[in-house]
Motif scaffolding. Structure first.
Motif, PDB file in Angstrom:
ATOM      1  N   ARG A 167       0.846  -1.199   0.000  1.00 47.49           N
ATOM      2  CA  ARG A 167       0.000   0.000   0.000  1.00 47.49           C
ATOM      3  C   ARG A 167       0.874   1.238   0.000  1.00 47.49           C
ATOM      4  N   THR A 168       0.586   2.153  -0.925  1.00 44.21           N
ATOM      5  CA  THR A 168       1.304   3.424  -0.982  1.00 44.21           C
ATOM      6  C   THR A 168       0.327   4.551  -0.655  1.00 44.21           C
ATOM      7  N   GLY A 169       0.870   5.663  -0.208  1.00 44.42           N
ATOM      8  CA  GLY A 169       0.028   6.792   0.174  1.00 44.42           C
ATOM      9  C   GLY A 169       0.529   7.420   1.444  1.00 44.42           C
ATOM     10  N   ASP A 170      -0.384   7.960   2.224  1.00 39.91           N
ATOM     11  CA  ASP A 170       0.006   8.644   3.461  1.00 39.91           C
ATOM     12  C   ASP A 170       0.662   7.690   4.450  1.00 39.91           C
ATOM     13  N   PRO A 223       2.274   4.201   4.028  1.00 34.66           N
ATOM     14  CA  PRO A 223       2.674   3.042   3.221  1.00 34.66           C
ATOM     15  C   PRO A 223       2.905   1.805   4.083  1.00 34.66           C
ATOM     16  N   LYS A 260      -6.134   8.680  -2.971  1.00 32.66           N
ATOM     17  CA  LYS A 260      -4.736   8.960  -2.674  1.00 32.66           C
ATOM     18  C   LYS A 260      -3.945   7.702  -2.328  1.00 32.66           C
ATOM     19  N   ILE A 261      -4.636   6.567  -2.306  1.00 35.40           N
ATOM     20  CA  ILE A 261      -3.994   5.312  -1.921  1.00 35.40           C
ATOM     21  C   ILE A 261      -3.972   4.360  -3.118  1.00 35.40           C
ATOM     22  N   THR A 262      -2.844   3.720  -3.342  1.00 35.50           N
ATOM     23  CA  THR A 262      -2.731   2.677  -4.355  1.00 35.50           C
ATOM     24  C   THR A 262      -2.374   1.370  -3.661  1.00 35.50           C
ATOM     25  N   VAL A 263      -3.133   0.328  -3.950  1.00 43.20           N
ATOM     26  CA  VAL A 263      -2.905  -0.982  -3.351  1.00 43.20           C
ATOM     27  C   VAL A 263      -2.492  -1.950  -4.447  1.00 43.20           C
TER      28      VAL A 263
END
Length: 218
Positions: free
Chosen positions: A153-156, A158, A183-186
């Motif tokens: 998970r990337t974003g605020d 990770p 805002k999140i990429t999984v």
């Protein structure tokens, strides 16, 4: 004549650029289907997806999640489950193919407690990109493969989580999925195979009888 030429040019321009699907994108941590903004899908996405994911630990549901996003049609009408240490994750995905449509509510697979003869290594490792264990769990129902799943998970905030356990085949394909949730990429990577201990049910009794016979000689 000029009007016909203009219409022809417009149609040619539309054909050249291709049709772009628009879908609602949102995430809900409840059992209510979410609503959100409409976005234009990438050229490779041909469907609006609705995924429903329920996670249970110790026989109790601890989380529910709805996800709506653009996606590919090969993810449509899929349901499956993964059994983890003292827990299970069930997921279902449905889709539709018109602008901002709402897919049917996914139906999750029923719970099963009937062992199918396969046993897989099982582990759960937060903040890690791999896990291994000597602990085995008995697979049930249609969970006929062993899965090694890594979720990044990337974003605020990770994070990376690794799990291993029993899985139905539907959870293995595609081997890599990317969910863009605002805002999140999984990023989910699945590796599956019958690399556990597998005993055909009709072989269990002969093996047990042979073991008892060997014990009687010792």
């Amino acid at each position: 004549m000029s009007s016909c030429l203009l219409v022809t040019c417009l149609l040619s321009a539309i054909a050249a650029t291709g049709y772009s699907l628009t879908c609602i994108t949102c995430t809900s941590l409840t059992d209510i289907i979410c609503e959100g903004p409409s976005v234009t899908c990438s050229s490779g996405d041909d469907s609006c997806l609705l995924s429903y994911i329920v996670t249970s630990m110790g026989g109790m549901e601890i989380s529910k999640m709805y996800i709506r996003q653009c996606g590919k049609s090969n993810l449509c009408s899929k349901t499956g489950s993964i059994s983890l240490p003292n827990g299970r994750m069930k997921a279902g995905t449905t889709c539709c193919r018109t602008n901002d449509c709402t897919p049917d509510k996914p139906v999750l697979p029923p719970d099963s407690h009937e062992k199918n003869g396969l046993a897989c290594k099982t582990c759960f490792a937060p903040n890690a990109n791999s896990c291994d264990s000597d602990l085995l769990t008995d697979c049930v129902g249609n969970e006929t493969v062993c899965i090694n799943q890594i979720t990044t998970r990337t974003g605020d905030v990770p994070s990376t989580t690794a799990v291993r356990g029993c899985s139905s085949k539907e959870m293995c394909e595609p081997s890599r999925q990317v969910w863009n949730l605002g805002k999140i990429t999984v990023n989910v990577e699945n590796t599956c195979g019958n690399n556990g201990i597998y005993l055909q049910p009709n072989l269990l009794l002969p093996i047990l009888s042979l073991w008892l016979f060997w014990k009687s000689l010792c």
